[in-house]
Write an enzyme that holds these catalytic residues in place. Structure first.
Site, PDB file in Angstrom:
ATOM      1  N   ASP A  76       0.859  -1.184   0.000  1.00 37.01           N
ATOM      2  CA  ASP A  76       0.000   0.000   0.000  1.00 37.01           C
ATOM      3  C   ASP A  76       0.897   1.235   0.000  1.00 37.01           C
ATOM      4  O   ASP A  76       2.029   1.181   0.456  1.00 37.01           O
ATOM      5  CB  ASP A  76      -0.909   0.020   1.248  1.00 37.01           C
ATOM      6  N   ASP A 136       3.930   2.690  -3.823  1.00 31.64           N
ATOM      7  CA  ASP A 136       2.884   3.225  -4.702  1.00 31.64           C
ATOM      8  C   ASP A 136       2.840   2.316  -5.933  1.00 31.64           C
ATOM      9  O   ASP A 136       3.838   2.199  -6.655  1.00 31.64           O
ATOM     10  CB  ASP A 136       3.234   4.677  -5.097  1.00 31.64           C
ATOM     11  N   ASN A 189      -5.698  -5.164  -6.112  1.00 39.09           N
ATOM     12  CA  ASN A 189      -6.899  -4.531  -5.540  1.00 39.09           C
ATOM     13  C   ASN A 189      -6.775  -3.016  -5.383  1.00 39.09           C
ATOM     14  O   ASN A 189      -7.793  -2.316  -5.400  1.00 39.09           O
ATOM     15  CB  ASN A 189      -7.188  -5.192  -4.176  1.00 39.09           C
ATOM     16  N   TYR A 209     -13.397   6.352 -14.407  1.00 35.40           N
ATOM     17  CA  TYR A 209     -13.343   5.304 -13.362  1.00 35.40           C
ATOM     18  C   TYR A 209     -14.025   4.028 -13.859  1.00 35.40           C
ATOM     19  O   TYR A 209     -13.475   2.928 -13.770  1.00 35.40           O
ATOM     20  CB  TYR A 209     -13.989   5.778 -12.065  1.00 35.40           C
TER      21      TYR A 209
HETATM   22  P1  NAD Z   1     -10.088   2.141   0.272  1.00 34.91           P
HETATM   23  O1  NAD Z   1      -9.815   3.559  -0.088  1.00 34.91           O
HETATM   24  O2  NAD Z   1     -10.678   1.806   1.596  1.00 34.91           O
HETATM   25  O3  NAD Z   1      -8.749   1.289   0.097  1.00 34.91           O
HETATM   26  C1  NAD Z   1      -7.936   1.430  -1.020  1.00 34.91           C
HETATM   27  C2  NAD Z   1      -6.499   1.210  -0.600  1.00 34.91           C
HETATM   28  O4  NAD Z   1      -5.700   1.279  -1.787  1.00 34.91           O
HETATM   29  C3  NAD Z   1      -6.007   2.295   0.358  1.00 34.91           C
HETATM   30  O5  NAD Z   1      -5.337   1.707   1.472  1.00 34.91           O
HETATM   31  C4  NAD Z   1      -5.063   3.126  -0.492  1.00 34.91           C
HETATM   32  O6  NAD Z   1      -3.987   3.687   0.260  1.00 34.91           O
HETATM   33  C5  NAD Z   1      -4.582   2.078  -1.497  1.00 34.91           C
HETATM   34  N1  NAD Z   1      -4.077   2.709  -2.712  1.00 34.91           N
HETATM   35  C6  NAD Z   1      -4.717   3.594  -3.512  1.00 34.91           C
HETATM   36  N2  NAD Z   1      -3.898   4.001  -4.484  1.00 34.91           N
HETATM   37  C7  NAD Z   1      -2.718   3.359  -4.300  1.00 34.91           C
HETATM   38  C8  NAD Z   1      -1.481   3.386  -4.967  1.00 34.91           C
HETATM   39  N3  NAD Z   1      -1.263   4.181  -6.024  1.00 34.91           N
HETATM   40  N4  NAD Z   1      -0.489   2.567  -4.516  1.00 34.91           N
HETATM   41  C9  NAD Z   1      -0.675   1.801  -3.433  1.00 34.91           C
HETATM   42  N5  NAD Z   1      -1.812   1.754  -2.742  1.00 34.91           N
HETATM   43  C10 NAD Z   1      -2.826   2.535  -3.173  1.00 34.91           C
HETATM   44  O7  NAD Z   1     -11.007   1.607  -0.896  1.00 34.91           O
HETATM   45  P2  NAD Z   1     -11.802   0.242  -1.118  1.00 34.91           P
HETATM   46  O8  NAD Z   1     -13.216   0.611  -1.193  1.00 34.91           O
HETATM   47  O9  NAD Z   1     -11.351  -0.826  -0.209  1.00 34.91           O
HETATM   48  O10 NAD Z   1     -11.311  -0.070  -2.607  1.00 34.91           O
HETATM   49  C11 NAD Z   1     -10.521  -1.179  -2.943  1.00 34.91           C
HETATM   50  C12 NAD Z   1     -10.782  -1.541  -4.387  1.00 34.91           C
HETATM   51  O11 NAD Z   1     -12.168  -1.847  -4.529  1.00 34.91           O
HETATM   52  C13 NAD Z   1     -10.492  -0.413  -5.380  1.00 34.91           C
HETATM   53  O12 NAD Z   1      -9.906  -0.965  -6.543  1.00 34.91           O
HETATM   54  C14 NAD Z   1     -11.878   0.129  -5.683  1.00 34.91           C
HETATM   55  O13 NAD Z   1     -11.944   0.760  -6.934  1.00 34.91           O
HETATM   56  C15 NAD Z   1     -12.688  -1.145  -5.632  1.00 34.91           C
HETATM   57  N6  NAD Z   1     -14.131  -0.963  -5.422  1.00 34.91           N
HETATM   58  C16 NAD Z   1     -14.632  -0.392  -4.289  1.00 34.91           C
HETATM   59  C17 NAD Z   1     -16.006  -0.224  -4.157  1.00 34.91           C
HETATM   60  C18 NAD Z   1     -16.630   0.409  -2.930  1.00 34.91           C
HETATM   61  O14 NAD Z   1     -17.838   0.712  -2.962  1.00 34.91           O
HETATM   62  N7  NAD Z   1     -15.904   0.642  -1.853  1.00 34.91           N
HETATM   63  C19 NAD Z   1     -16.876  -0.673  -5.156  1.00 34.91           C
HETATM   64  C20 NAD Z   1     -16.339  -1.273  -6.293  1.00 34.91           C
HETATM   65  C21 NAD Z   1     -14.969  -1.418  -6.417  1.00 34.91           C
END
Ligand code: NAD
Length: 258
Positions: free
Chosen positions: A37, A52, A79, A143
């Protein structure tokens, strides 16, 4: 059942939300888990590397480090992602397009490249898509397109990795209660998704993690190229469709004489 004992897993975006829930669940199922992360996590129970994912050199080194330290790599979960939903095309900028594609698409594609170097025969690649990669939504713009790309990367990778017995699958969450959604003050998406989702509520990160857990297990060995919605039914269809029964069917039969 669904044991991950002896497996080594690398999960990106593991400091929060879906990635964190997946890391916890895999560790509880017996896997040795490494999280990646850009923000460090205070979580115990698995090792975190602060990287990153859009820095491909650093991402490649992280894969090398995990494989060297653990001696093997069985499961990769691509993810990490950003969620710039609610941006209309008129407000779309080159900067936002570039950044979204870098993190949500390029890093996932290159995650497959790094996985190809390190995964054992019979390994697993799991990707996080989204229901908006399956449906058109206003404000989805780049997105939604980035998640459609993840879905298609999954299919291409599934056929390419199959000769090595490596399966590649994609989970498409609906609206999930994670910091990405809860962190938006008075987020109107929450009420909308509750109303619109056939099961009548948002999902939890643990419910997405349990789908990843199954797909990571030996029991899922014959599943590859699958796109699995974990979305309370939101991608299945409309919650409301204004129809009336035609007179021909009013009696429960189809009458041709009317
Ligand atoms: P979140 O923001 O809680 O977690 C995302 C994590 O990814 C964070 O810890 C962030 O620091 C990390 N991250 C982001 N960009 C990064 C980078 N460049 N390098 C390293 N780490 C990075 O979000 P979430 O809801 O758990 O999302 C996780 C995945 O699920 C994402 O791909 C998101 O698009 C997808 N998603 C989420 C939802 C929702 O409703 N929450 C729905 C569909 C898809």
């Amino acid at each position: 059942m669904f044991s991950l004992h002896g497996k080594v897993a690398l999960i990106t975006g593991a400091s929060s939300g879906i990635g964190l829930a997946t890391a916890r669940r895999f560790a509880a199922a017996g896997a040795l888990v490494f999280g990646i992360d850009r923000s460090p996590s205070g979580e115990e129970g698995f090792r975190m590397l602060t990287v990153d994912v859009s820095d491909d050199t650093a991402l490649g080194h992280a894969f090398d480090e995990v494989a060297l330290e653990a001696g093997n790599l069985h499961i990769v979960v691509n993810n990490a992602g950003i969620q710039p939903l609610g941006v209309d095309f008129v407000n779309l900028t080159p900067q936002l397009v570039r950044k979204t594609l870098e993190i949500n698409v390029s890093a996932v594609a290159l995650g497959h490249a790094h996985a190809a170097r390190h995964l054992v025969r019979g390994g697993r690649i799991l990707n996080t898509g989204s229901f908006v990669g399956l449906l058109g939504v206003p404000g989805g713009s780049i997105y939604a397109a980035s998640k459609a790309a993840v879905i298609h990367l999954t299919r291409s990778a599934a056929v390419e990795f199959a000769p090595r017995g490596i399966t590649v699958n994609c989970v498409c969450p609906g609206t999930i209660l994670t910091p990405a959604v809860l962190g938006i003050p008075d987020n109107p998406e929450i009420a909308f998704a509750e109303r619109r989702t056939p099961l009548g509520r948002l999902g939890t990160a643990e419910e997405v993690a349990s789908a990843f857990h199954f797909l990571a297990s030996e029991e899922a060995a014959y599943i590859t190229g699958a796109i699995l919605p974990v979305d309370g039914g939101i991608a299945a269809g409309w919650e409301r469709y204004d129809l009336v029964t035609p007179p021909n069917a009013v009696t429960g039969e189809w009458r041709d004489d009317l």
